[in-house]
Write an enzyme that holds these catalytic residues in place. Structure first.
Site, mmCIF file in Angstrom:
data_model
loop_
_atom_site.group_PDB
_atom_site.id
_atom_site.type_symbol
_atom_site.label_atom_id
_atom_site.label_comp_id
_atom_site.label_asym_id
_atom_site.label_seq_id
_atom_site.Cartn_x
_atom_site.Cartn_y
_atom_site.Cartn_z
ATOM 1 N N GLY A 141 6.610 36.434 -32.363
ATOM 2 C CA GLY A 141 6.305 36.631 -30.955
ATOM 3 C C GLY A 141 4.941 37.204 -30.656
ATOM 4 O O GLY A 141 3.967 37.002 -31.400
ATOM 5 N N GLY A 179 -1.897 36.564 -13.635
ATOM 6 C CA GLY A 179 -1.090 35.506 -14.228
ATOM 7 C C GLY A 179 0.365 35.684 -13.853
ATOM 8 O O GLY A 179 0.703 36.445 -12.934
ATOM 9 N N ILE A 181 2.974 37.179 -15.393
ATOM 10 C CA ILE A 181 3.552 38.515 -15.554
ATOM 11 C C ILE A 181 3.096 39.434 -14.435
ATOM 12 O O ILE A 181 3.903 40.123 -13.786
ATOM 13 C CB ILE A 181 3.194 39.111 -16.927
ATOM 14 C CG1 ILE A 181 3.825 38.282 -18.045
ATOM 15 C CG2 ILE A 181 3.662 40.565 -17.031
ATOM 16 C CD1 ILE A 181 3.391 38.689 -19.440
ATOM 17 N N GLU A 184 4.544 38.307 -10.958
ATOM 18 C CA GLU A 184 5.984 38.545 -10.819
ATOM 19 C C GLU A 184 6.251 40.012 -10.503
ATOM 20 O O GLU A 184 7.010 40.334 -9.578
ATOM 21 C CB GLU A 184 6.714 38.134 -12.101
ATOM 22 C CG GLU A 184 6.865 36.635 -12.256
ATOM 23 C CD GLU A 184 7.732 36.225 -13.433
ATOM 24 O OE1 GLU A 184 8.091 35.044 -13.517
ATOM 25 O OE2 GLU A 184 8.057 37.091 -14.281
ATOM 26 N N GLY A 266 -2.428 39.606 -20.146
ATOM 27 C CA GLY A 266 -2.037 38.619 -21.153
ATOM 28 C C GLY A 266 -1.337 39.246 -22.340
ATOM 29 O O GLY A 266 -1.158 40.467 -22.411
ATOM 30 N N HIS A 439 25.345 16.642 -0.599
ATOM 31 C CA HIS A 439 24.843 17.263 0.631
ATOM 32 C C HIS A 439 25.845 18.315 1.107
ATOM 33 O O HIS A 439 27.052 18.092 1.045
ATOM 34 C CB HIS A 439 24.667 16.189 1.714
ATOM 35 C CG HIS A 439 24.270 16.749 3.045
ATOM 36 N ND1 HIS A 439 22.988 17.164 3.322
ATOM 37 C CD2 HIS A 439 25.005 16.966 4.169
ATOM 38 C CE1 HIS A 439 22.931 17.601 4.569
ATOM 39 N NE2 HIS A 439 24.152 17.497 5.106
#
Length: 466
Positions: A141, A179, A181, A184, A266, A439
């Site tokens: 990661g 960006g 992160i 948000e 980042g 619908h």
């Protein structure tokens, strides 16, 4: 059957380990922290838990328009944190249960380091164990990037990891980074009632420009301050907390004050302690260098996800790279289309995309047709009181290929997969338009946009010819 050793039990690692086990391999899964990795414990899942609280709080504040009377609603951050922790713990337990259910997966908690290309040493604290294998998959990661400018390590200058652990609501928050992160968290805390200032070069620069322009307007209407085109240069303590100084290309300097400063510029590949260079694995700025088949400079060692140099840092990219990789290692033909990658941004409202933007198509000289349908024309969205936004579909001139889908509005991150399925399977517009949509649903916005490409959108007003 081969023995496959996976280093890292984030979404990429544990899903890769499980698929390898399903295919009959002997698997060893090594993790230094909690199963689920960054995404599950201190990333995607906890953030979306906060996002849901923010969405619900916005709905509560607007409840009078639905005939519900509530006085002075407020956010209890201690309770919000407790729910966030519960969700992460529950998901962690689920991952552990899944891994344990496969008898051919050995799970080891500890820090991995390569002894040589065929052996790993795992430091378990009280003891060290050696693990040999036929193939190794690095899935370690990434970690938040902390800049080196003055003041970046002051008290109350934090990353997303620390912000997710707050049990109180800051009065003022400065977000450095625009960006996914950064935006948000800016959107979430703005909805909670915190005074939010955002500093960055461009707002969600990878998104469709029409969407970024619109969402900036919505954020400003909600009281968010946006300093676009600026780069943070230093942070200082001040009488009121912290002051961030930022400069644009013309040398103009702006200042922003906050109780907390979130650094969200980042993430960088995390390969610390693996001894990659020691065994001759090529790296670039800490990231693992791989070829098109995810193979490192050693034939039996591979890497997936955020730890790869220059890779797209999305959990679902890591997972699907790993799934395709183990299919190859086990002698099968991979079946997942890896170049069709949907992206989800959990701001309020949501943003989602897959494929090319209009700007990219223009830059590449690709001719295209487009169709857009507004959520304000959708009955379900109107009934929900969430009419901001639209669905935009970009298609080739002959309508045989969907080139991009861009959605801004309620449940955008669910609806976008209609576009992803079409693109991954090379469905033409005509194939999409064979489908009956229930619908009333929000997904009908996608249907109307698709029908619009063939001039058949029922709920789009006819434009008079000039």
């Amino acid at each position: 059957m081969p023995k496959i050793v996976v280093i890292g039990a984030g979404p990429g690692g544990y899903e890769t380990a499980i698929r390898a086990a399903q295919l009959g391999a002997e698997v060893v899964l090594i993790e230094k922290g909690r199963a689920g990795g960054t995404c599950l414990n201190i990333g995607c899942i906890p953030t979306k838990t906060l996002w849901k609280t923010a969405e619900l709080f916005e709905q509560v504040k607007e409840s009078t328009s639905f005939g519900i009377k509530l006085e002075n609603p407020s956010v209890d951050m201690a309770a919000v944190k407790a729910r966030k922790d519960y969700v992460a713990d529950r998901m962690n337990t689920g991952v552990n249960f899944l891994v344990d259910s496969y008898p051919n997966i050995e799970y080891i908690e500890g820090y991995a380091s390569f002894k040589d290309e065929n052996t790993i040493i795992v430091d378990k604290g009280e003891e060290k164990v050696e693990v040999a294998g036929d193939y190794f998959i690095i899935a370690t990661g990434s970690a938040p990037l902390v800049p080196s400018f003055e003041g970046s390590r002051l008290e109350n200058v934090i990353t997303s990891t620390e912000l997710l652990d707050l049990d109180y609501l800051p009065e003022k928050l400065v977000v450095v980074g625009t960006g996914v992160i950064g935006m948000e968290f800016a959107s979430i805390y703005n909805s909670f009632g915190t005074d939010v200032t955002v500093i960055g070069s461009d707002i969600l620069g990878a998104c469709e420009s029409e969407i970024t322009k619109r969402i900036q307007s919505i954020f400003k209407q909600k009281g968010m301050k946006i300093e676009k085109g600026y780069r943070a240069s230093k942070i200082e303590k001040s009488a009121n907390g912290l002051t961030v100084f930022a400069e644009n290309k013309k040398g103009k300097v702006v200042e922003a004050e906050g109780d907390l400063v979130l650094l969200a510029i980042g993430r960088i590949p995390f390969t610390e302690g693996l001894n990659l260079e020691g065994i001759g694995i090529e790296t670039n700025r800490g990231g693992v260098v791989v070829d098109k088949d995810l193979k490192t400079s050693k034939d039996n060692i591979f890497a997936i996800g955020d730890c790869i140099s220059g890779n797209v840092q999305l959990a679902h990219v890591a997972s699907n790279q790993g799934l395709n990789l183990v299919e190859r290692l086990m002698g099968n033909t991979p079946h997942i289309v890896e170049d069709v990658v949907p992206a989800a941004t959990f701001t309020l409202p949501e943003i989602a995309q897959v494929g090319k933007t209009e700007d990219q198509l223009k830059e590449e000289g690709i001719e295209y047709d487009k169709s857009k349908f507004l959520f304000s024309g959708n009955g379900k969205a109107v009934s929900m009181g969430e009419t901001d936004g639209f669905v935009k579909i970009l298609a080739s001139k002959d309508h045989k290929k969907i080139l991009g889908v861009h959605i801004f509005g309620p449940h955008a991150n669910d609806i976008v997969h209609l576009g992803a399925v079409a693109m991954a399977n090379d469905l033409p517009v005509s194939a999409l338009n064979k489908t009956i949509f229930a619908h009333p649903t929000l997904s009908e916005t996608f249907m109307e946009a698709s029908h619009g490409l063939e001039g058949a959108s029922i709920h789009t007003a006819k434009v008079a010819k000039k």
